[in-house]
Design an enzyme around this catalytic site. Structure first.
Site, PDB file in Angstrom:
ATOM      1  N   ILE A  79       0.873  -1.129   0.139  1.00  0.00           N
ATOM      2  CA  ILE A  79      -0.284  -0.027   0.049  1.00  0.00           C
ATOM      3  C   ILE A  79       1.006   0.980   0.228  1.00  0.00           C
ATOM      4  O   ILE A  79       0.385   2.653  -0.772  1.00  0.00           O
ATOM      5  CB  ILE A  79      -1.001   0.072   1.399  1.00  0.00           C
ATOM      6  CG1 ILE A  79      -2.038   0.478   1.190  1.00  0.00           C
ATOM      7  CG2 ILE A  79      -0.352  -0.096   2.556  1.00  0.00           C
ATOM      8  CD1 ILE A  79      -3.298   0.569  -0.481  1.00  0.00           C
ATOM      9  N   CYS A  80       2.213   1.285   0.554  1.00  0.00           N
ATOM     10  CA  CYS A  80       3.006   2.753   0.270  1.00  0.00           C
ATOM     11  C   CYS A  80       3.768   2.498  -0.538  1.00  0.00           C
ATOM     12  O   CYS A  80       3.454   3.980  -1.173  1.00  0.00           O
ATOM     13  CB  CYS A  80       3.963   2.354   2.030  1.00  0.00           C
ATOM     14  SG  CYS A  80       4.610   0.362   1.881  1.00  0.00           S
ATOM     15  N   THR A  81       3.648   1.428  -1.989  1.00  0.00           N
ATOM     16  CA  THR A  81       4.218   2.210  -2.948  1.00  0.00           C
ATOM     17  C   THR A  81       3.217   2.608  -3.716  1.00  0.00           C
ATOM     18  O   THR A  81       3.435   3.804  -4.526  1.00  0.00           O
ATOM     19  CB  THR A  81       4.460   0.241  -3.455  1.00  0.00           C
ATOM     20  OG1 THR A  81       5.372  -0.235  -2.849  1.00  0.00           O
ATOM     21  CG2 THR A  81       4.886   0.907  -5.046  1.00  0.00           C
ATOM     22  N   ASN A 101       2.417   5.956  -2.495  1.00  0.00           N
ATOM     23  CA  ASN A 101       3.821   6.795  -1.533  1.00  0.00           C
ATOM     24  C   ASN A 101       4.366   7.077  -3.388  1.00  0.00           C
ATOM     25  O   ASN A 101       5.131   7.686  -3.477  1.00  0.00           O
ATOM     26  CB  ASN A 101       4.962   6.879  -1.096  1.00  0.00           C
ATOM     27  CG  ASN A 101       3.044   7.237   0.249  1.00  0.00           C
ATOM     28  OD1 ASN A 101       3.059   8.280   0.258  1.00  0.00           O
ATOM     29  ND2 ASN A 101       3.690   6.757   1.332  1.00  0.00           N
TER      30      ASN A 101
END
Lengths: 519, 458
Positions: B206-208, B211
């Site tokens: 999810i951070c990929t 962000n």
């Protein structure tokens, strides 16, 4: 009786789920093909059905029989009220309903007759499906089709067992598998990549910045450091520990997924550049070495690849990168570098292709750039298969004894089918019965002809016994499965995606097992 | 729909169609020496079979079963026909788009093979009561979802625990791969036993997505997982703003729809998909990622988690399943024991093996224990309960015998009161030696079977 209705071709959207497998060019190949079905029995109709559904352009059914529910009872493509009507017409009409845009042709005649009187008729086909042909006719047809490079897919289905045989001189592909192999060149990076890593000055970076690098940059950096210290590339197990240590020492805090990736891939630094075996086989084949005006585009490009490899020492870089941990900018910049190198290699490769074409008095742009690009992008997945003809197989079969000696092998069914074919071709039309003297003598003759050990006869007779339960009845699910395999092989050949079986597959419906033989 | 099976000519046709088949089924074979030469074919062909799913596998399964002589089929499917189904779900034509798969499939089969009756249900399998499933001799599944398979599997296992034998043949296919398996609930491994064999689906961190996107796929996931819900929330908070949504207008349909942005993303609604395409492209542009791949086809592949599907693999897998059906119901040859995997990418390859039942499977598993006691001093029921309560950290266990007779039930209250007298009785007074104790408890995912052994030791 249902009437076929001519409707507009389905939107290509219709085919989207299958296009995800073989892409637009594969779908185009399917949509340009014309398939012939010799004998519209259950297995044949099932095979054809599974090629009509994906969207072939046209099909032709050749069959002399009339519908007889006693024999055609297991065929989905005859209706119960069509007794006595032309089987070719009935099956052809019902098959066409599967895809209203497919063109249907039929001939009410014996395939053997057509083969004898007008063999040229078959040159219009892209693939021929056949079963229950008399042996002489099948061999005559095979010889003709092979001379034209048209694949013949022969099959048979009796009771709970089936057999599929593919015969084509050669199959070539740039899509032997769907995986894109990694082509990172970590051990021997090219100059621009080295310069790029050096310019990063990784040793001077702070931990946070280092955590944004790709593992490719990290590994090359540490390898260069190793080289600077030891004046050689890392090679042995001690070096492995050293390199791992160098990587671990620099791990800064928890957000170092790129370092984790580097640690799990560090062994790649130790791998010398090697061409995969399938590509090596291609480069070493006669057809890569010796080009003439008959060489297909595939071999022209293979020859060019050979020249490229001989001059540069590597194949063209693939240029594709998997996803990996880093920030967007870093990833894109390394991706850009790989792409630049790919473009340089591609340009050089294209020149080799053009030179090869010229040497054969062909126009330099005879092979479209998009085709050269596809070859280049898939260069690690190129592969070819050659198929023995049925003629050769029957004259000088290979390995039969060793197959027979394996007690788990399905090979005994192979002999049972051979006997069944011989019975079909004989004027006396005996049935496949274990106790029949005709059958027994055929088995004896076969064993003698191929010098096979007598002790294996029992296995073969057991198989004949099982097949004889069926007379010549087709158990629908078994025929559907055999037809499914035949169709899937045809689709692979048409789309040039993946690898067709080479060359005979037996399905044992008692054990629910298949086995492939190259006899 | 009244079938033609009642008319004479249809059954005559049926007999003719299956005359050779009937002969074969009564004939002994080298792998089936015990075939009954007087096999009651009428009984066999009247077996009630449930086909779950009328899609790629379901159409093939219905055809295969009807042409194998089976006359009484039921089919359940909750979907309606979509144009993208037509390249392999061959019982449907372009005219049928929008209609329920189950009913159209049933009609098509009955038109071609009138002696077979196919009863169709356009609903979810979960909508049918347990009693419905008990009427079948066999269930064949051509499903495309893990949850549905788990449901039907656990339903049939629970039926089998009541004593009914209800085989489940399960088929699955994806691209050029597939599998066919035979599940004899409670006897062989079940679907739940092998859950860990499933390959995990591709998903991005999810951070990929939030962000540091790097691939076009990340941009699409962002648009669909993060941006769409955000836009929907801000839309519903501000009802005036039909102009706010920056979608390129392609017609009045879009304009109408843009007035009220649906909260749930629906990949079957074209302008929803186009919205994702546009926003994914914008995101890619913002991060300098090459967006040329991002089109409807690309987006749908990701948001619908589209699994590639081809007619030939469906044909192979469905046929393998139905081959097992007819072997199990007719006994004409031994059946698959019990799992066949098929891979068609490099030639044609199958791997057939026996998948073992897991004793700790939460659906079909049983925990077994053995308790040895001295003949001279048989334990009280309460002693046994306390022993296993401690061993397994049970909360409030209930015990019955394997024949189902309740020995002690901690709830409901009336049953607890009725059985509490048993606690102080010696176990030998409560059950016969051949029986086992069956413990159930909230802390146990599966029943605990305890065999009792007496010994001469003091």
């Amino acid at each position: 009786m249902d009437n076929p209705c001519k409707m507009q071709k389905y939107d290509s959207f219709t085919n989207s789920r299958q296009v995800r497998i073989w892409k637009a060019e594969g779908q185009n190949a399917i949509e340009q093909s014309h398939i012939c079905l010799l004998n519209a029995n259950t297995v044949g109709c099932e095979a054809l059905k599974n090629t009509i559904l994906p969207g072939i352009r046209e099909f032709t059914v050749i069959d002399a029989s009339v519908v007889d529910l006693k024999h055609d009872g297991s065929n989905f493509f005859v209706q119960y009220d069509q007794e006595g009507q032309s089987r070719a017409l009935c099956t052809g009409t019902l098959l066409q309903q599967l895809n209203p845009s497919v063109e249907m042709n039929y001939q009410q005649m014996e395939p053997e007759k057509l083969i004898e009187e007008d063999i040229e008729f078959f040159s219009r086909f892209t693939i021929v499906f056949a079963s229950k042909l008399k042996l002489n006719a099948m061999l005559r047809l095979e010889a003709f089709l092979r001379s034209k490079g048209i694949p013949l897919i022969y099959y048979n289905s009796i009771g709970f067992v089936g057999i599929i045989r593919i015969s084509v001189p050669e199959y070539t592909t740039v899509q032997s598998q769907s995986e894109v192999p990694l082509d990172l060149r970590l051990r021997n990076p090219w100059p621009e990549l080295i310069d790029h890593v050096r310019s990063l000055n990784v040793s001077q970076m702070d931990g946070t910045k280092r955590n944004e690098l790709t593992y490719i940059e990290l590994l090359i950096h540490y390898m260069l450091q190793f080289e600077a210290l030891h004046h050689r590339k890392p090679e042995n197990s001690d070096d492995r520990k050293v390199l791992q240590g160098m990587i671990r020492k620099d791990i800064n805090g928890q957000a170092s997924e790129n370092y984790e990736e580097a640690l799990s891939s560090y062994w790649r630094v130790f791998q010398e550049y090697k061409i995969p075996s399938n590509v090596m086989e291609v480069l070493q084949d006669e057809k890569s070495q010796f080009i003439n005006e008959k060489s297909t585009d595939f071999w022209v490009m293979c020859h060019s690849l050979k020249c490229f490899y001989e001059e540069k020492g590597t194949l063209p870089l693939l240029g594709t990168l998997p996803d990996m941990h880093s920030n967007t900018q870093r990833y894109l910049s390394i991706k850009h570098l790989y792409n630049e190198k790919y473009l340089v290699d591609f340009a050089a490769f294209k020149i080799f292709v053009q030179r090869t074409l010229q040497s054969q008095n062909r126009h330099v742009d005879d092979i479209p750039e998009v085709i050269i690009k596809r070859f280049c992008k898939n260069v690690l997945n190129i592969k070819f298969l050659r198929y023995r003809s049925i003629q050769e197989e029957l004259e000088s079969p290979k390995h039969l004894d060793s197959f027979l000696s394996d007690e788990n092998s399905l090979i005994p069914w192979y002999f049972a089918f051979r006997i069944s074919e011989q019975l079909l071709s004989s004027p006396t039309q005996s049935s496949l019965e274990k106790e029949s003297p005709v059958v027994k003598s055929l088995v004896d003759t076969l064993f003698e002809k191929y010098s096979l050990k007598q002790e294996y006869k029992k296995k073969v007779l057991k198989c004949i016994d099982e097949l004889s339960r069926a007379s010549d009845y087709e158990v629908h699910p078994v025929s559907s499965l055999v037809g499914g395999i035949a169709a899937q092989e045809a689709i692979k050949i048409l789309t040039k995606h993946y690898l067709p079986l080479n060359h005979t597959c037996i399905f044992d419906g008692v054990l629910s097992k298949t086995e492939t033989f190259n006899i | 729909m009244v079938s033609l099976a009642t008319s004479t000519s249809a059954s005559q046709i049926d007999e003719l169609r299956h005359s050779q088949w009937s002969q074969m089924l009564r004939r002994r074979g080298p792998f089936a020496p015990d075939v009954d030469p007087h096999l009651d074919l009428n009984g066999v062909f009247s077996s009630k079979i449930l086909v779950v799913g009328a899609g790629g596998l379901g159409c093939e399964i219905l055809k295969n079963l009807a042409l194998s002589g089976f006359r009484d089929l039921h089919v359940i499917d909750m979907d309606t026909i979509d144009v993208t189904n037509l390249n392999r779900q061959f019982l449907f034509t372009e005219n049928d788009v929008g209609n329920p798969k189950a009913s159209v499939a049933a009609k098509a089969i009955m038109r071609r093979i009138p002696s077979t009756t196919v009863t169709a249900f356009h609903c979810r399998i979960q909508d049918k009561p347990l009693e419905y499933y008990k009427q079948f001799q066999l269930v064949v599944c051509g499903l495309d979802s893990v949850e549905a398979r788990r449901w039907i599997n656990s339903t049939l296992v629970s039926i089998s625990k009541g004593g009914d034998f209800l085989p489940l043949i399960d088929g699955g296919s994806e691209g050029l791969k597939g599998q066919a398996r035979v599940i004899l609930p409670s006897i062989t491994s079940c679907y739940e036993c092998s859950l860990d064999m499933l390959t995990p689906k591709t998903s991005y961190p999810i951070c990929t997505i939030a962000n540091t996107p790097r691939l076009p796929e990340h941009c699409v996931e962002w648009a669909f997982l993060l941006e769409w819900p955000r836009a929907a929330v801000s839309k519903s908070e501000n009802t005036k703003s039909s102009e706010e949504i920056s979608i390129q207008d392609e017609g009045s349909l879009r304009e109408e729809a843009s007035v009220s942005l649906a909260p749930a993303f629906d990949p079957d609604i074209p302008w929803h998909v186009d919205w994702i395409v546009d926003h994914a492209r914008a995101r890619a542009a913002a991060f300098n990622i090459n967006a040329s791949e991002i089109d409807r086809f690309f987006v749908l592949g990701i948001v619908k988690r589209i699994i590639p599907a081809v007619a030939s693999t469906n044909a192979i897998i469905a046929a393998a399943c139905c081959n097992e059906v007819l072997k199990i119901l007719t006994d004409c040859n031994p059946s698959l024991d019990n799992y066949m995997m098929f891979v068609g990418e490099d030639g044609t390859y199958t791997f057939t093996f026996n998948l073992e039942k897991r004793s700790d499977c939460s659906v079909c598993g049983v925990l077994t224990e053995s308790y040895t006691y001295s003949k001279a001093r048989p334990p009280l029921l309460s002693t046994l309960i306390n022993h296993y309560k401690t061993t397994y950290q049970l909360t409030s266990p209930s015990v019955s015998s394997t024949s189902g007779f309740p020995l002690y039930f901690s709830s409901p209250i009336p049953l607890q009161q009725a059985t509490s007298n048993n606690l102080s009785k010696p176990i030998v007074d409560l059950i016969s030696p051949s029986q086992q104790l069956v413990f159930t408890d909230k802390a146990l995912t599966t029943s605990l079977y305890v065999s009792l052994q007496d010994s001469d030791e003091p």
